[in-house]
Scaffold this motif. Structure first.
Motif, mmCIF file in Angstrom:
data_model
loop_
_atom_site.group_PDB
_atom_site.id
_atom_site.type_symbol
_atom_site.label_atom_id
_atom_site.label_comp_id
_atom_site.label_asym_id
_atom_site.label_seq_id
_atom_site.Cartn_x
_atom_site.Cartn_y
_atom_site.Cartn_z
ATOM 1 N N ASP A 26 -22.231 -29.688 -15.571
ATOM 2 C CA ASP A 26 -21.524 -30.121 -14.369
ATOM 3 C C ASP A 26 -20.300 -29.219 -14.135
ATOM 4 O O ASP A 26 -19.243 -29.418 -14.736
ATOM 5 N N PHE A 27 -20.452 -28.216 -13.282
ATOM 6 C CA PHE A 27 -19.371 -27.264 -13.024
ATOM 7 C C PHE A 27 -18.130 -27.970 -12.510
ATOM 8 O O PHE A 27 -17.009 -27.697 -12.952
ATOM 9 N N ASP A 28 -18.291 -28.868 -11.563
ATOM 10 C CA ASP A 28 -17.139 -29.532 -10.951
ATOM 11 C C ASP A 28 -16.355 -30.357 -11.962
ATOM 12 O O ASP A 28 -15.122 -30.454 -11.878
ATOM 13 N N LYS A 29 -17.051 -30.939 -12.929
ATOM 14 C CA LYS A 29 -16.341 -31.712 -13.958
ATOM 15 C C LYS A 29 -15.473 -30.796 -14.818
ATOM 16 O O LYS A 29 -14.326 -31.125 -15.138
ATOM 17 N N VAL A 30 -16.011 -29.634 -15.185
ATOM 18 C CA VAL A 30 -15.223 -28.683 -15.976
ATOM 19 C C VAL A 30 -14.011 -28.228 -15.171
ATOM 20 O O VAL A 30 -12.893 -28.109 -15.704
ATOM 21 N N HIS A 31 -14.230 -27.980 -13.885
ATOM 22 C CA HIS A 31 -13.132 -27.572 -13.010
ATOM 23 C C HIS A 31 -12.053 -28.656 -12.959
ATOM 24 O O HIS A 31 -10.846 -28.366 -13.080
ATOM 25 N N LYS A 32 -12.450 -29.909 -12.795
ATOM 26 C CA LYS A 32 -11.479 -31.003 -12.746
ATOM 27 C C LYS A 32 -10.726 -31.134 -14.068
ATOM 28 O O LYS A 32 -9.512 -31.397 -14.086
ATOM 29 N N ASP A 33 -11.431 -30.943 -15.174
ATOM 30 C CA ASP A 33 -10.774 -31.011 -16.482
ATOM 31 C C ASP A 33 -9.742 -29.881 -16.625
ATOM 32 O O ASP A 33 -8.679 -30.069 -17.220
ATOM 33 N N ALA A 34 -10.072 -28.714 -16.082
ATOM 34 C CA ALA A 34 -9.127 -27.592 -16.131
ATOM 35 C C ALA A 34 -7.879 -27.906 -15.313
ATOM 36 O O ALA A 34 -6.748 -27.625 -15.748
ATOM 37 N N ILE A 35 -8.065 -28.482 -14.139
ATOM 38 C CA ILE A 35 -6.915 -28.872 -13.308
ATOM 39 C C ILE A 35 -6.053 -29.898 -14.045
ATOM 40 O O ILE A 35 -4.820 -29.809 -14.052
ATOM 41 N N ALA A 36 -6.710 -30.859 -14.689
ATOM 42 C CA ALA A 36 -5.961 -31.882 -15.433
ATOM 43 C C ALA A 36 -5.155 -31.257 -16.569
ATOM 44 O O ALA A 36 -4.011 -31.647 -16.830
ATOM 45 N N ALA A 37 -5.751 -30.280 -17.247
ATOM 46 C CA ALA A 37 -5.040 -29.598 -18.334
ATOM 47 C C ALA A 37 -3.809 -28.870 -17.797
ATOM 48 O O ALA A 37 -2.728 -28.902 -18.418
ATOM 49 N N TRP A 38 -3.961 -28.235 -16.645
ATOM 50 C CA TRP A 38 -2.818 -27.536 -16.054
ATOM 51 C C TRP A 38 -1.747 -28.521 -15.588
ATOM 52 O O TRP A 38 -0.549 -28.293 -15.778
ATOM 53 N N ASN A 39 -2.160 -29.621 -14.979
ATOM 54 C CA ASN A 39 -1.164 -30.599 -14.524
ATOM 55 C C ASN A 39 -0.384 -31.186 -15.689
ATOM 56 O O ASN A 39 0.821 -31.447 -15.576
ATOM 57 N N LYS A 40 -1.052 -31.372 -16.824
ATOM 58 C CA LYS A 40 -0.348 -31.899 -17.997
ATOM 59 C C LYS A 40 0.762 -30.949 -18.425
ATOM 60 O O LYS A 40 1.880 -31.395 -18.748
ATOM 61 N N GLU A 41 0.475 -29.653 -18.424
ATOM 62 C CA GLU A 41 1.479 -28.682 -18.861
ATOM 63 C C GLU A 41 2.537 -28.427 -17.779
ATOM 64 O O GLU A 41 3.736 -28.381 -18.060
ATOM 65 N N LEU A 42 2.080 -28.247 -16.538
ATOM 66 C CA LEU A 42 3.016 -27.932 -15.459
ATOM 67 C C LEU A 42 3.962 -29.083 -15.165
ATOM 68 O O LEU A 42 5.078 -28.877 -14.675
ATOM 69 N N SER A 43 3.548 -30.317 -15.474
ATOM 70 C CA SER A 43 4.398 -31.471 -15.202
ATOM 71 C C SER A 43 5.613 -31.528 -16.116
ATOM 72 O O SER A 43 6.508 -32.359 -15.917
ATOM 73 N N LYS A 44 5.680 -30.625 -17.104
ATOM 74 C CA LYS A 44 6.840 -30.620 -17.996
ATOM 75 C C LYS A 44 8.119 -30.239 -17.262
ATOM 76 O O LYS A 44 9.212 -30.543 -17.730
ATOM 77 N N ILE A 45 7.963 -29.534 -16.139
ATOM 78 C CA ILE A 45 9.126 -29.253 -15.294
ATOM 79 C C ILE A 45 8.762 -29.641 -13.867
ATOM 80 O O ILE A 45 7.834 -29.079 -13.283
ATOM 81 N N GLU A 46 9.492 -30.586 -13.326
ATOM 82 C CA GLU A 46 9.215 -31.077 -11.977
ATOM 83 C C GLU A 46 10.356 -30.678 -11.048
ATOM 84 O O GLU A 46 11.512 -31.057 -11.266
ATOM 85 N N VAL A 47 10.035 -29.858 -10.047
ATOM 86 C CA VAL A 47 11.037 -29.469 -9.065
ATOM 87 C C VAL A 47 10.637 -30.011 -7.702
ATOM 88 O O VAL A 47 9.454 -30.227 -7.430
ATOM 89 N N THR A 48 11.613 -30.217 -6.854
ATOM 90 C CA THR A 48 11.385 -30.782 -5.531
ATOM 91 C C THR A 48 11.899 -29.823 -4.466
ATOM 92 O O THR A 48 13.035 -29.336 -4.565
ATOM 93 N N SER A 49 11.065 -29.549 -3.467
ATOM 94 C CA SER A 49 11.474 -28.670 -2.375
ATOM 95 C C SER A 49 10.544 -28.875 -1.193
ATOM 96 O O SER A 49 9.366 -29.210 -1.356
ATOM 97 N N ASP A 50 11.079 -28.649 0.004
ATOM 98 C CA ASP A 50 10.248 -28.653 1.214
ATOM 99 C C ASP A 50 9.685 -27.270 1.507
ATOM 100 O O ASP A 50 8.885 -27.113 2.432
ATOM 101 N N ASP A 51 10.104 -26.291 0.747
ATOM 102 C CA ASP A 51 9.665 -24.911 0.942
ATOM 103 C C ASP A 51 8.430 -24.660 0.088
ATOM 104 O O ASP A 51 8.507 -24.550 -1.138
ATOM 105 N N LYS A 52 7.258 -24.570 0.724
ATOM 106 C CA LYS A 52 6.004 -24.407 -0.013
ATOM 107 C C LYS A 52 5.950 -23.086 -0.769
ATOM 108 O O LYS A 52 5.347 -22.994 -1.843
ATOM 109 N N ASP A 53 6.566 -22.040 -0.207
ATOM 110 C CA ASP A 53 6.585 -20.756 -0.903
ATOM 111 C C ASP A 53 7.389 -20.845 -2.199
ATOM 112 O O ASP A 53 6.988 -20.301 -3.235
ATOM 113 N N LYS A 54 8.531 -21.526 -2.134
ATOM 114 C CA LYS A 54 9.336 -21.676 -3.345
ATOM 115 C C LYS A 54 8.578 -22.452 -4.413
ATOM 116 O O LYS A 54 8.638 -22.113 -5.609
#
Length: 932
Positions: free
Chosen positions: A259-287
């Motif tokens: 199931d390719f899509d399941k592996v893809h979703k698991d990869a996104i979840a792995a990234w969200n777990k790590e990236l959530s260690k720093i949460e920044v807020t902005s209205d600027d999508k480029d930033k």
């Protein structure tokens, strides 16, 4: 308030609900310009980096295998380096094709268009125009997952090209069944002995056709059923192992389904777990894209390098089992000790401990800590022993999970070796051009590393070691020129001349004196005082930032992102903008930092101003955006600060969110500091270093070699210093002479060695020496060719001075000529009987320096009419990689009367196809011409 000296306090807030941080990641940032990143699929710190390869020649901007300016894809390989300056990896390459029956990359490659290309965290897709095939890629930690969709009914062939990118030196395979094949690949590039095993599984029965000849190594794979239908998909799973076929099979269990899509979703979840260690807020999508892509880039390496059962290949090339920690690879420590590892100590303490345990195992198995480790190989790239910075910083910040005593033992062992200038550094207190190339940079970086070892010793209550390494940490003072205000190279006891602080040359590592004259992170206040105090130090910083943005000397592709002589595109400059804080000018730090944040990082393919360098370029952005930077990794308390780039920032430390606000009231730390309400602690002005040394004297002269007499002058930094010296000439160098007090310049008339030291009421400096050579003759030389100004050997007379260059040509004793023959005429000053003529040449083919194809000698009495004396043909294999010196000696002709001797050395010419610089122009390096 002194915002540059704060102990870090925090406010704890409620952990927010799960958010999709991965959506902000743009993997194309850095794939253009000189970023050297790759856009393919990977998960945090994963073994697999599954990405398209548009470059197979190892070119500078193709180090990551991909460049955004390209429109041709050769295939999709499973290992890549993120933003390095040297090319490697690209293992286990697969390429889906239609109707191709050859492993010729020129024929099986396909054009593509960026409009049909997508990349996100854990995912990559592209349309191959030539074959009308859609490719989608995703990964787990150890398994790459491919999906090929064929939009026409056709007969597909999948290329498995083992010759891809680096040099293939070993291979093996096992066909397990009609859906599974196992591959072993051993290759050589930057890592000289890279070994990888792969288990490749298909979702339908396949034929595996093996090709093994001088041009082709690998398999052409195609479905047993023949054609595929329009819209049909072929799925492929590739699991990697650094140890064995069994390891690859075990690691394949990470993905047990199709199931390719399941592996893809698991990869996104792995990234969200790590990236959530720093949460920044902005209205600027480029930033947001720039920030989260930067954080993403810091988490693409180091890479897990063990199988699921903990087995890994050690530095001794044996298989070991990691017990109680995870084993990693890809340590670009010269880059990452500055910002990336301090970031990891903040948000990833477990991995920080794992990295250090990996270092310790490499010390135990290979005899030393890693410098730039890659795939169980020590590349010995870059300088210093910066593993000790990572270790000291972790110990200072209280991180547990590794053996402090063993880490200190390994660190001390690295510092006590006698290689790469360390022997001279320990003896003299600095490294000279005569001792080792990149002498200024090595002296400065060794001194910082020694301070780090001293901090470990203090934590472990090893007072003798603490005192010893603190003294060594002050060695920067021995190469600081108090008259010019620069860190300068020394040669034969004195300052090397001429001196241009803008010049990029072999005395510095990827930089010039401007870019190294502020690298004293272990003794910032000592550095400020050496410059004359806060006002003069501030003026020196201003001068650097306001100078012309142009370097001289060697073209150095790493030196980019110039603001005056500050070069943000390379690591040695990264702390400099924060130094204004240490002279209480935080507004200047803020102006420079925010200019860099706003102008040198963009949401575009060329959005990095220099090489990513395994996360360091991005780590600077992440930390600076948060309003902090660890100028001195290894220090327990100090962080330099600046106004954050986001209104609201939350940081997860040990799974707990902590908030920073722009007034600095809530600067975070989890390093044991006591919180007092919402206030930030302030510390008084105090130096990081409490140790002083007496700088060595300077032995100055016009040259190292002389004809008749030579004037010698001794100088010291302070008027009250007393210099003692001793002369040993060639006739009585074994005599026991006494040191005498220096009062005025003196002359020597024969080859002599001068020793000298400084004595004050506080102590005595190291004793240094310089040797001056009386020339063996009064000959002169007229060089017809034009030598590269970087490789001048002291000028034309350097070919006749009797001083012989060594295999380490970077020390400056050789003359270099590129894309031309070498031609010179020696004037013997009178007619003599010539019986033998000899010239020395050097080969270092990896540096494009090759022996001349032949050397011709001619003689003349009038410098007009020359007659043939003899020729010597080259006998050295140009493929030989070991640095080699040869004498091209001709003595067939005897008793030939001549005053003038002509030497012509024929350049090798264009570098051949087998050479890594194929098509470039070879150098001739010549040193001494001898006439008997």
């Amino acid at each position: 308030m002194k915002p540059f000296l704060i102990a870090l306090a925090f406010l704890t807030t409620t952990i927010s609900q799960a958010q999709d941080f991965a959506k902000h990641v743009n993997p194309f940032i850095g794939t253009g310009g000189h970023g050297h990143t790759f856009p393919g699929a990977t998960v945090p710190y994963g073994m697999v980096q599954l990405s398209p390869d548009t470059r197979i020649d190892g070119s500078w901007d193709g180090c990551g295998g991909y460049h955004y300016s390209d429109n041709l894809i050769y295939g999709f390989s499973h290992t890549h380096l993120n933003g390095t300056g040297v090319s490697d990896y690209g293992d286990i390459m697969l390429m889906p094709t239609v109707g191709i029956n050859t492993l010729d990359s020129k024929l099986y490659s396909s054009k593509f268009q960026h409009k049909n290309e997508k990349a996100s965290a854990g995912f990559y897709s592209v349309h191959l125009d030539k074959y009308n095939i859609d490719v989608r890629l995703t990964t787990s930690t150890r398994v790459g997952f491919h999906e090929y969709t064929f939009h026409d009914e056709c007969r597909p062939h999948i290329m498995l090209d083992l010759n891809h990118r680096d040099k293939l030196i070993g291979k093996d395979y096992k066909i397990i069944n009609d859906k599974t094949i196992e591959i072993y690949r051993q290759s050589e590039a930057w890592a000289r002995n890279q070994q990888i095993w792969a288990r490749i599984e298909f979702n339908q029965p396949m034929f595996f056709e093996y090709y093994n000849n001088s041009m082709q190594n690998g398999f052409i794979i195609h479905p047993k059923k023949g054609n595929v239908k329009k819209g049909e998909k072929i799925l492929v799973k590739v699991s990697l192992s650094p140890t064995s076929y069994e390891g690859a099979k075990l690691n394949s269990s990470e993905i047990k389904h199709w199931d390719f899509d399941k592996v893809h979703k698991d990869a996104i979840a792995a990234w969200n777990k790590e990236l959530s260690k720093i949460e920044v807020t902005s209205d600027d999508k480029d930033k947001l894209a720039i920030f989260y892509t930067a954080l993403y880039h810091t988490m693409m390496q180091p890479n897990i390098a063990q199988d699921l059962d903990g087995k890994y290949r050690g530095r001794d090339n044996q298989i070991h089992v990691a017990e109680g920690f995870d084993y990693y690879t890809v340590f670009s420590l010269w880059d990452t000790f500055r910002g990336a590892h301090p970031l990891y100590t903040l948000i990833d303490k477990k991995r920080t401990a794992d990295y250090i345990n990996t270092f310790i195992k490499q010390y135990e198995q290979g005899g030393r800590l890693p410098v730039w480790e890659l795939a169980s190989n020590e590349t010995d790239c870059m300088i210093g022993y910066h593993s000790v910075s990572v270790i000291a910083d972790a110990m200072a910040k209280g991180i547990k999970g590794f053996d402090y005593e063993k880490a200190f033992e390994a660190s001390k062992a690295s510092a006590m070796r006698d290689v790469l200038g360390l022997d001279a550094y320990k003896k003299n207190g600095f490294i000279s051009i005569d001792d080792e190339h990149e002498s200024v940079s090595k002296t400065l970086e060794y001194a910082y590393d020694d301070w780090c070892i001293a901090q470990m010793a203090q934590i472990l209550n090893k007072q003798e070691d603490y005192q010893y390494f603190m003294k060594r940490s002050q060695n920067w003072k021995n190469i600081f020129d108090w008259e010019t205000g620069f860190m300068r190279p020394k040669k034969n006891g004195g300052w090397d001349k001429p001196f241009d602080p803008r010049e990029v040359n072999n005395n510095f590592t990827e930089g010039n004196s401007w870019q190294y004259s502020f690298f004293v992170p272990q003794d910032i206040y000592g550095m400020i005082q050496a410059y004359g105090g806060p006002e003069k130090f501030e003026a020196k910083l201003d001068e650097m930032f306001n100078s012309e943005s142009k370097t001289t000397g060697r073209e150095q592709v790493d030196v980019t992102g110039l603001i005056g002589q500050y070069a943000h595109g390379n690591e040695p400059s990264h702390h400099m903008a924060y130094l204004y804080n240490y002279v209480e000018k935080p507004e200047k730090t803020a102006a420079k930092v925010h200019y860099i944040l706003d102008n040198f990082y963009t949401n575009t393919p060329d959005g990095l101003i220099g090489n990513e360098d395994c996360g360091q370029m991005s780590a600077w952005y992440v930390l600076s955006s948060m309003g902090i930077y660890d100028v001195t990794p290894g220090d327990m308390i100090l962080w330099a600060t600046v106004k954050p780039n986001f209104e609201k920032i939350k940081v997860s430390v040990e799974n707990e969110k902590k908030t920073i606000n722009e007034s600095f009231k809530d600067i975070f730390s989890d390093f044991g500091f006591e919180k007092e309400g919402d206030e930030v602690f302030e510390l008084d002005y105090y130096p990081l270093s409490y140790y002083e040394i007496i700088p060595v004297p300077v032995i100055q002269s016009e040259s190292k070699a002389f004809k008749d007499n030579l004037k010698i002058e001794l100088k010291s930094q302070y008027l009250n210093d007393v210099i003692y010296f001793m002369i040993n000439d060639k006739d009585d160098h074994l005599a026991k002479k006494m040191f005498v007090k220096y009062s005025k310049p003196f002359e020597i008339s024969q080859t002599s060695t001068i020793e000298a030291y400084v004595k004050t009421n506080e102590g005595q400096s190291n004793t240094i020496s310089a040797t001056f050579f009386k020339k063996p003759n009064n000959y002169s030389i007229n060089i017809k060719s034009i030598y590269n100004p970087q490789y001048h050997a002291g000028g034309p007379e350097g070919l006749l001075d009797g001083i012989l260059g060594t295999e380490n040509w970077r020390k400056g004793d050789w003359q270099g000529y590129q894309s031309q023959d070498f031609e010179a005429v020696v004037d013997l000053k009178e007619v003599k009987s010539v019986n033998e003529i000899s010239a020395r040449f050097l080969q270092d083919q990896r540096s494009w320096i090759l022996m001349p194809t032949k050397v011709d000698y001619y003689v003349s009495e009038d410098n007009v009419n020359f007659t043939y004396f003899g020729s010597v043909n080259n006998t050295l294999d140009p493929k030989l990689e070991e640095n080699t010196i040869l004498n091209f000696t001709s003595n067939e002709t005897k008793d030939k009367k001549a005053r003038y001797v002509k030497v012509i050395a024929k350049n090798f010419g264009k570098l051949p196809e087998w050479h890594q610089g194929a098509g470039g122009d070879a150098f001739i390096f010549v040193d001494e011409i001898t006439i008997k």
